[in-house]
Design a protein around this motif. Structure first.
Motif, PDB file in Angstrom:
ATOM      1  N   GLY A  46       8.530 -19.101 -77.591  1.00  0.00           N
ATOM      2  CA  GLY A  46       9.287 -18.445 -76.539  1.00  0.00           C
ATOM      3  C   GLY A  46      10.675 -19.015 -76.308  1.00  0.00           C
ATOM      4  O   GLY A  46      11.470 -18.415 -75.577  1.00  0.00           O
ATOM      5  N   SER A  47      10.983 -20.144 -76.903  1.00  0.00           N
ATOM      6  CA  SER A  47      12.304 -20.740 -76.706  1.00  0.00           C
ATOM      7  C   SER A  47      13.337 -20.067 -77.607  1.00  0.00           C
ATOM      8  O   SER A  47      13.000 -19.426 -78.605  1.00  0.00           O
ATOM      9  N   LEU A  48      14.600 -20.210 -77.229  1.00  0.00           N
ATOM     10  CA  LEU A  48      15.719 -19.696 -78.007  1.00  0.00           C
ATOM     11  C   LEU A  48      16.588 -20.862 -78.456  1.00  0.00           C
ATOM     12  O   LEU A  48      16.618 -21.918 -77.811  1.00  0.00           O
ATOM     13  N   GLY A  49      17.306 -20.665 -79.551  1.00  0.00           N
ATOM     14  CA  GLY A  49      18.220 -21.676 -80.054  1.00  0.00           C
ATOM     15  C   GLY A  49      19.576 -21.074 -80.351  1.00  0.00           C
ATOM     16  O   GLY A  49      19.681 -19.895 -80.718  1.00  0.00           O
ATOM     17  N   VAL A  50      20.623 -21.878 -80.181  1.00  0.00           N
ATOM     18  CA  VAL A  50      21.996 -21.455 -80.452  1.00  0.00           C
ATOM     19  C   VAL A  50      22.530 -22.305 -81.597  1.00  0.00           C
ATOM     20  O   VAL A  50      22.617 -23.527 -81.486  1.00  0.00           O
ATOM     21  N   PHE A  51      22.875 -21.666 -82.722  1.00  0.00           N
ATOM     22  CA  PHE A  51      23.387 -22.415 -83.871  1.00  0.00           C
ATOM     23  C   PHE A  51      24.129 -21.474 -84.809  1.00  0.00           C
ATOM     24  O   PHE A  51      24.224 -20.261 -84.545  1.00  0.00           O
ATOM     25  N   GLY A  52      24.651 -22.017 -85.899  1.00  0.00           N
ATOM     26  CA  GLY A  52      25.474 -21.247 -86.819  1.00  0.00           C
ATOM     27  C   GLY A  52      24.666 -20.346 -87.739  1.00  0.00           C
ATOM     28  O   GLY A  52      23.529 -20.642 -88.104  1.00  0.00           O
ATOM     29  N   PHE A  53      25.292 -19.233 -88.146  1.00  0.00           N
ATOM     30  CA  PHE A  53      24.670 -18.243 -89.020  1.00  0.00           C
ATOM     31  C   PHE A  53      24.184 -18.856 -90.331  1.00  0.00           C
ATOM     32  O   PHE A  53      23.147 -18.464 -90.865  1.00  0.00           O
ATOM     33  N   SER A  54      24.930 -19.821 -90.852  1.00  0.00           N
ATOM     34  CA  SER A  54      24.534 -20.421 -92.135  1.00  0.00           C
ATOM     35  C   SER A  54      23.158 -21.062 -92.045  1.00  0.00           C
ATOM     36  O   SER A  54      22.384 -21.038 -93.012  1.00  0.00           O
ATOM     37  N   PHE A  55      22.818 -21.634 -90.877  1.00  0.00           N
ATOM     38  CA  PHE A  55      21.500 -22.245 -90.715  1.00  0.00           C
ATOM     39  C   PHE A  55      20.420 -21.178 -90.582  1.00  0.00           C
ATOM     40  O   PHE A  55      19.277 -21.396 -90.971  1.00  0.00           O
ATOM     41  N   LEU A  56      20.771 -20.012 -90.048  1.00  0.00           N
ATOM     42  CA  LEU A  56      19.822 -18.902 -90.006  1.00  0.00           C
ATOM     43  C   LEU A  56      19.450 -18.487 -91.422  1.00  0.00           C
ATOM     44  O   LEU A  56      18.272 -18.315 -91.745  1.00  0.00           O
ATOM     45  N   GLU A  57      20.459 -18.332 -92.257  1.00  0.00           N
ATOM     46  CA  GLU A  57      20.205 -17.865 -93.618  1.00  0.00           C
ATOM     47  C   GLU A  57      19.305 -18.821 -94.394  1.00  0.00           C
ATOM     48  O   GLU A  57      18.533 -18.406 -95.246  1.00  0.00           O
ATOM     49  N   GLN A  58      19.399 -20.105 -94.077  1.00  0.00           N
ATOM     50  CA  GLN A  58      18.591 -21.093 -94.772  1.00  0.00           C
ATOM     51  C   GLN A  58      17.166 -21.170 -94.239  1.00  0.00           C
ATOM     52  O   GLN A  58      16.314 -21.820 -94.844  1.00  0.00           O
ATOM     53  N   ASN A  59      16.911 -20.514 -93.096  1.00  0.00           N
ATOM     54  CA  ASN A  59      15.609 -20.668 -92.441  1.00  0.00           C
ATOM     55  C   ASN A  59      15.000 -19.333 -92.031  1.00  0.00           C
ATOM     56  O   ASN A  59      14.253 -19.252 -91.053  1.00  0.00           O
ATOM     57  N   MET A  60      15.295 -18.280 -92.796  1.00  0.00           N
ATOM     58  CA  MET A  60      14.805 -16.950 -92.451  1.00  0.00           C
ATOM     59  C   MET A  60      13.281 -16.853 -92.488  1.00  0.00           C
ATOM     60  O   MET A  60      12.695 -15.940 -91.905  1.00  0.00           O
ATOM     61  N   ASP A  61      12.637 -17.783 -93.148  1.00  0.00           N
ATOM     62  CA  ASP A  61      11.175 -17.744 -93.225  1.00  0.00           C
ATOM     63  C   ASP A  61      10.522 -18.207 -91.927  1.00  0.00           C
ATOM     64  O   ASP A  61       9.348 -17.910 -91.680  1.00  0.00           O
ATOM     65  N   THR A  62      11.276 -18.917 -91.070  1.00  0.00           N
ATOM     66  CA  THR A  62      10.683 -19.467 -89.845  1.00  0.00           C
ATOM     67  C   THR A  62      11.327 -18.951 -88.557  1.00  0.00           C
ATOM     68  O   THR A  62      10.684 -18.973 -87.509  1.00  0.00           O
ATOM     69  N   VAL A  63      12.582 -18.510 -88.608  1.00  0.00           N
ATOM     70  CA  VAL A  63      13.246 -18.033 -87.390  1.00  0.00           C
ATOM     71  C   VAL A  63      13.906 -16.682 -87.632  1.00  0.00           C
ATOM     72  O   VAL A  63      14.131 -16.284 -88.774  1.00  0.00           O
ATOM     73  N   LYS A  64      14.203 -15.993 -86.553  1.00  0.00           N
ATOM     74  CA  LYS A  64      14.879 -14.693 -86.626  1.00  0.00           C
ATOM     75  C   LYS A  64      15.986 -14.653 -85.587  1.00  0.00           C
ATOM     76  O   LYS A  64      15.894 -15.292 -84.536  1.00  0.00           O
ATOM     77  N   ALA A  65      17.030 -13.903 -85.884  1.00  0.00           N
ATOM     78  CA  ALA A  65      18.157 -13.773 -84.961  1.00  0.00           C
ATOM     79  C   ALA A  65      17.919 -12.607 -84.020  1.00  0.00           C
ATOM     80  O   ALA A  65      17.389 -11.565 -84.417  1.00  0.00           O
ATOM     81  N   GLU A  66      18.327 -12.800 -82.766  1.00  0.00           N
ATOM     82  CA  GLU A  66      18.260 -11.720 -81.791  1.00  0.00           C
ATOM     83  C   GLU A  66      19.573 -10.946 -81.819  1.00  0.00           C
ATOM     84  O   GLU A  66      20.622 -11.480 -82.155  1.00  0.00           O
ATOM     85  N   THR A  67      19.504  -9.680 -81.467  1.00  0.00           N
ATOM     86  CA  THR A  67      20.707  -8.861 -81.426  1.00  0.00           C
ATOM     87  C   THR A  67      21.499  -9.147 -80.146  1.00  0.00           C
ATOM     88  O   THR A  67      20.936  -9.546 -79.126  1.00  0.00           O
ATOM     89  N   ILE A  68      22.808  -8.962 -80.227  1.00  0.00           N
ATOM     90  CA  ILE A  68      23.702  -9.043 -79.069  1.00  0.00           C
ATOM     91  C   ILE A  68      24.357  -7.672 -78.917  1.00  0.00           C
ATOM     92  O   ILE A  68      25.031  -7.206 -79.839  1.00  0.00           O
ATOM     93  N   ASP A  69      24.119  -7.026 -77.789  1.00  0.00           N
ATOM     94  CA  ASP A  69      24.605  -5.653 -77.572  1.00  0.00           C
ATOM     95  C   ASP A  69      24.192  -4.739 -78.721  1.00  0.00           C
ATOM     96  O   ASP A  69      24.956  -3.875 -79.169  1.00  0.00           O
ATOM     97  N   GLY A  70      22.973  -4.960 -79.218  1.00  0.00           N
ATOM     98  CA  GLY A  70      22.412  -4.107 -80.251  1.00  0.00           C
ATOM     99  C   GLY A  70      22.864  -4.415 -81.666  1.00  0.00           C
ATOM    100  O   GLY A  70      22.457  -3.725 -82.603  1.00  0.00           O
TER     101      GLY A  70
END
Length: 351
Positions: free
Chosen positions: A243-267
């Motif tokens: 249930g927690s959220l995290g704020v970090f750079g897109f490059s780290f998202l791409e490296q961890n797509m198997d465990t985390v997902k990005a939420e949309t901002i204004d869709g």
């Protein structure tokens, strides 16, 4: 970024700090870059390639946060100060003035590409469709109350902020004040979100300084948690804290797509395309700042900068794109490469 790489960076940071004690007697033969944890994996990849092709002393790259890296960079000229400051936001006027006061008078600002700030949660968690104003209303220390006064933020769950959001406790892990990611999140997310609220929009017109203070101050009641300069640690925390959220750079998202997902901002979801075209609200530019006074003194510095800006590195399909960098359009890359090649000194920032 691997844990081993971060551990190596920490060890390097300790060595570098030890070298900073005496500007007159410290010596070094390798390039030294310090700053943003977001730029860290890109600078490290360039350093690896540069050392492999050029030989000599391996470049040293530290993840101190944008503010920490620029602070070290601006301490003066000489071997006990970095050659390069890595930054996930532009240099501030106050930082530029510190550099000038300490004799760092010739600074070259080079934009290396784009990144986005993502708001992410564990892949198995509920999805959020956040509005910009939800970022301010959920995470600001003070919000508008009755009678026009500002009060301590009373919201403790996301559905109190916006009925369309999950009924989950507000718990956000984010970067500390020294981080360029934190600065950019405040500038691109919190402040624009605040301006969508009538009372804050009026305050922005009437008292810009007070507006900025309110819009840029996050909660201090443990619902926003400063998590250090290691974005990868935030990613790991999300998987352990449902249930927690995290704020970090897109490059780290791409490296961890198997465990985390990005939420949309204004869709709009963060992607290479939405970051490059600016439609994703939390898109930003990344920079390196080069101390021109060290060119010709630190061996290979000029060549290292050109490797950073080469087509093979920063171009579309280059090896930095594989690490998560969103490349500049061709015309912008050519313009930035020309600045790097000519070592064109930047003008003073306006703010």
């Amino acid at each position: 970024m691997t844990r081993a790489l971060l551990a190596a960076a920490s060890a390097v940071a300790l060595l570098a700090l030890g070298a900073c004690g005496d500007n007159n007697t410290a010596t070094r033969s390798g390039i030294w870059a310090a700053g943003s944890s977001t730029v860290f994996p890109f600078a490290t990849r360039v350093a690896e390639n540069f050392q492999r092709t050029q030989g000599g002393a391996a470049p040293r790259v530290e993840a101190l946060g944008t503010g920490g890296g620029i602070q070290a960079f601006c301490q003066g000229v000489g071997p006990s100060t970095p050659d390069i400051a890595n930054a996930s936001r532009p240099m501030k006027k106050s930082e530029y003035e510190l550099c000038q006061q300490n004799g760092v008078t010739d600074i070259v600002e080079i934009k290396i590409g784009f990144d986005g700030i993502v708001i992410a949660t564990a892949r198995t968690g509920e999805s959020f469709n956040l509005r910009l104003q939800d970022l301010y209303l959920g995470l600001a220390k003070d919000v508008p109350g009755e009678g026009g006064a500002f009060v301590a933020n009373p919201s403790t769950t996301w559905n109190q902020v916006n009925p369309g959001l999950p009924n989950l406790r507000i718990q956000v892990y984010g970067p500390p004040p020294t981080s360029g990611t934190r600065d950019a999140f405040l500038e691109l997310g919190m402040a624009p979100g605040a301006k969508l609220i009538p009372a804050l929009a009026a305050l922005s017109d009437a008292d810009k300084d007070r507006f900025e203070t309110i819009a840029h101050t996050v909660r201090e009641d443990q619902l926003w948690i400063d998590s250090g300069e290691n974005d990868n640690a935030i990613v790991q925390t999300l998987t352990r804290t449902p249930g927690s959220l995290g704020v970090f750079g897109f490059s780290f998202l791409e490296q961890n797509m198997d465990t985390v997902k990005a939420e949309t901002i204004d869709g709009i979801a963060p992607s290479a395309d939405t970051i490059a075209d600016g439609s994703y609200p939390l898109a930003r530019s990344l920079y390196i700042y080069v101390k021109k006074q060290h060119v010709g003194v630190t061996p290979g510095l000029e060549q290292f900068v050109m490797e950073f800006m080469s087509e093979a590195s920063a171009g579309r399909g280059g090896y930095l794109q594989d690490r998560g960098l969103v490349p500049l359009p061709e015309d912008q890359l050519a313009a930035q490469r020309a600045i790097a090649q000519a070592l064109t000194v930047m003008s003073a920032p306006s703010h």
